[in-house]
Design an enzyme around this catalytic site. Structure first.
Site, short mmCIF file in Angstrom:
data_model
loop_
_atom_site.label_atom_id
_atom_site.label_comp_id
_atom_site.label_asym_id
_atom_site.label_seq_id
_atom_site.Cartn_x
_atom_site.Cartn_y
_atom_site.Cartn_z
N CYS A 1 6.22 -3.93 15.85
CA CYS A 1 5.86 -2.85 16.77
C CYS A 1 4.39 -3.03 17.15
O CYS A 1 3.53 -3.16 16.27
CB CYS A 1 6.08 -1.49 16.12
SG CYS A 1 7.82 -1.18 15.70
N CYS B 1 3.56 8.73 0.83
CA CYS B 1 4.09 7.79 1.82
C CYS B 1 4.38 6.47 1.12
O CYS B 1 3.46 5.78 0.66
CB CYS B 1 3.08 7.61 2.95
SG CYS B 1 3.67 6.56 4.29
N CYS C 1 -1.30 6.88 9.57
CA CYS C 1 -0.04 6.36 10.09
C CYS C 1 -0.27 5.11 10.94
O CYS C 1 -1.10 5.10 11.84
CB CYS C 1 0.62 7.45 10.94
SG CYS C 1 2.21 6.96 11.62
N GLU D 1 0.83 -1.19 0.00
CA GLU D 1 0.00 0.00 0.00
C GLU D 1 0.87 1.26 0.00
O GLU D 1 1.94 1.29 0.62
CB GLU D 1 -0.93 0.01 1.22
CG GLU D 1 -1.97 -1.10 1.16
CD GLU D 1 -3.03 -0.99 2.25
OE1 GLU D 1 -4.21 -1.29 1.94
OE2 GLU D 1 -2.68 -0.61 3.38
N CYS E 1 1.41 -0.90 15.70
CA CYS E 1 1.39 -0.71 14.25
C CYS E 1 0.71 -1.88 13.55
O CYS E 1 1.08 -3.05 13.78
CB CYS E 1 2.83 -0.54 13.74
SG CYS E 1 2.96 -0.32 11.96
N CYS F 1 6.69 -6.70 7.48
CA CYS F 1 7.70 -6.06 8.33
C CYS F 1 8.20 -7.08 9.34
O CYS F 1 7.46 -7.97 9.76
CB CYS F 1 7.11 -4.85 9.04
SG CYS F 1 8.32 -3.80 9.86
#
Length: 405
Positions: A150, A139, A384, A126, A153, A146
């Site tokens: 985290c 962005c 975010c 994305e 997130c 990933c």
């Protein structure tokens, strides 16, 4: 009301190639993402004399990054027979756009599909465009999934699938400019929310899916092309790379890329940051901030941005704000306070607005700019910490079986 457009294979500004239709080993190599020297070498493989490499590479560079073409036939100052050879040997086609979502606030989110390249099946990422008065920020993602997990997130809940190539990172920029009409002689979609004048994509932030510094070489290559003055020509001061704290690569980022730096900090105590940003167990807050102090070119004109997501009852006390100020003493810095953007399954809540403002006041009084980031694109999960795709890596035995078939 948010809008979702199903535009796979229906991009009016660019040719698209469906990754599902490309079998392993059968896709043509792309010229997107190659350096000028590599472009010259590629031209040599189709019979272009070496004495012409530099001139021909410059022509290609102009067409790819200034004019934004995605079809060799459009390169009108290149001889027809050479264009045919290029088309037979290489591709400059855009990847497939699976969907485009438009938020009520004008934020756009694209889902792009890329070839498997070791993952066993095509992968998706994305990318988000955020329009503001006088600027348009893109962005960009650096990985599919990933490794960092985290806990606040959404991307961190998706297992790592693979790194994106330099071409795939650049393609996100090129397609965004296609879709927004940001190349010469292209039209901006009617009703699109974009800056009123000038370029529509003015800023790049490596803050999408993935940890950019765990894909350093591809990110470096893509950003150097993006900032090349004879191509996309984005100022390095308008390119920001965000890292969760891969300390050994921070100095290299400043030395070899020269872009602005952002640090995903989010906590002022190691015991909390170990939970929120687990990479802290490898490089703690002191090591991270020591690396920041040594960032090449660091000055009041080239400040480091520290990102701090506001989590209710977790990291948002006045004591946290005071400790944040103490930790950053001596570092030219801006502190970006980010209201937490919820996603399905999370246990965190966003701090109350009054609490965020009081936190910001403490930081401001200490002499640091601490803007509160206005949440954008929440209705399409483009804010975010909300990015994620459904891509998964096939099991090894299944990838081997596919390759053998």
């Amino acid at each position: 009301m948010a809008i979702t457009l199903d535009i796979a294979r229906d991009n009016p500004n660019a040719h698209t190639v469906s990754a599902e239709a490309v079998l392993p080993g059968e896709d043509k190599p792309t010229l997107i993402g190659l350096s000028r020297e590599e472009l010259g070498e590629a031209l040599g493989t189709i019979g272009v004399p070496q004495k012409q490499w530099r001139m021909r590479a410059s022509q290609l560079w102009h067409w790819l990054y200034v004019r934004g073409v995605s079809d060799f036939a459009q390169m009108t100052n290149i001889a027809k027979d050479l264009r045919q050879k290029l088309d037979e040997a290489f591709t400059i086609a855009r990847p497939e756009i699976v969907s485009e979502q438009i938020s009520v606030d004008g934020t756009r989110k694209w889902l792009f599909r890329f070839p498997a390249r070791g993952a066993g099946r095509p992968v998706e990422v994305e990318t988000v465009y955020i329009p503001e008065e006088g600027r348009g920020t893109l962005c960009v993602s650096s990985q599919v999934g990933c490794t960092l997990t985290c806990t606040f997130c959404h991307t961190g809940t998706q297992k790592m699938v693979r790194n994106l190539t330099a071409e795939e990172i650049l393609s996100q920029i090129l397609i965004a400019r296609d879709r927004l009409g940001d190349f010469p002689h292209a039209d901006t979609p009617q009703g699109a929310i974009v800056p009123s004048e000038g370029r529509l994509v003015t800023n790049i932030v490596m803050m999408g899916m993935g940890e950019p510094l765990y894909n350093f070489d591809n990110v470096k290559k893509a950003l150097l092309i993006a900032s090349d003055g004879d191509g996309l020509s984005l100022s390095k001061r308008r390119i920001t790379l965000s890292t969760s704290g891969v300390v050994p690569e921070i100095f290299r980022t400043g030395e070899e890329i020269g872009c602005m730096l952002a640090i995903s900090l989010h906590a002022v105590r190691d015991e909390l940051r170990d939970v929120l940003v687990p990479i802290n167990k490898k490089w703690n807050i002191k090591e991270l901030l020591d690396a920041c102090r040594q960032y090449p070119g660091l000055s009041n004109a080239k400040r480091i941005t520290f990102e701090y997501v506001m989590l209710k009852g977790v990291n948002d006390s006045n004591q946290d704000a005071l400790e944040l100020v103490r930790l950053l003493k001596g570092i030219p810095a801006k502190i970006n306070l980010i209201p937490f953007n919820p996603w399905p399954g999370t246990d965190y809540e966003c701090s109350d607005w009054e609490r965020i403002e009081e936190f910001a006041d403490i930081v401001n009084r200490a002499g640091y700019a601490s803007p509160i980031r206005t949440p954008r694109g929440r209705d399409i999960f483009a804010a975010c910490g909300q990015l994620k795709s459904a891509s998964e890596r096939m099991r090894k035995k299944d990838r081997e079986a596919l390759a053998a078939s």
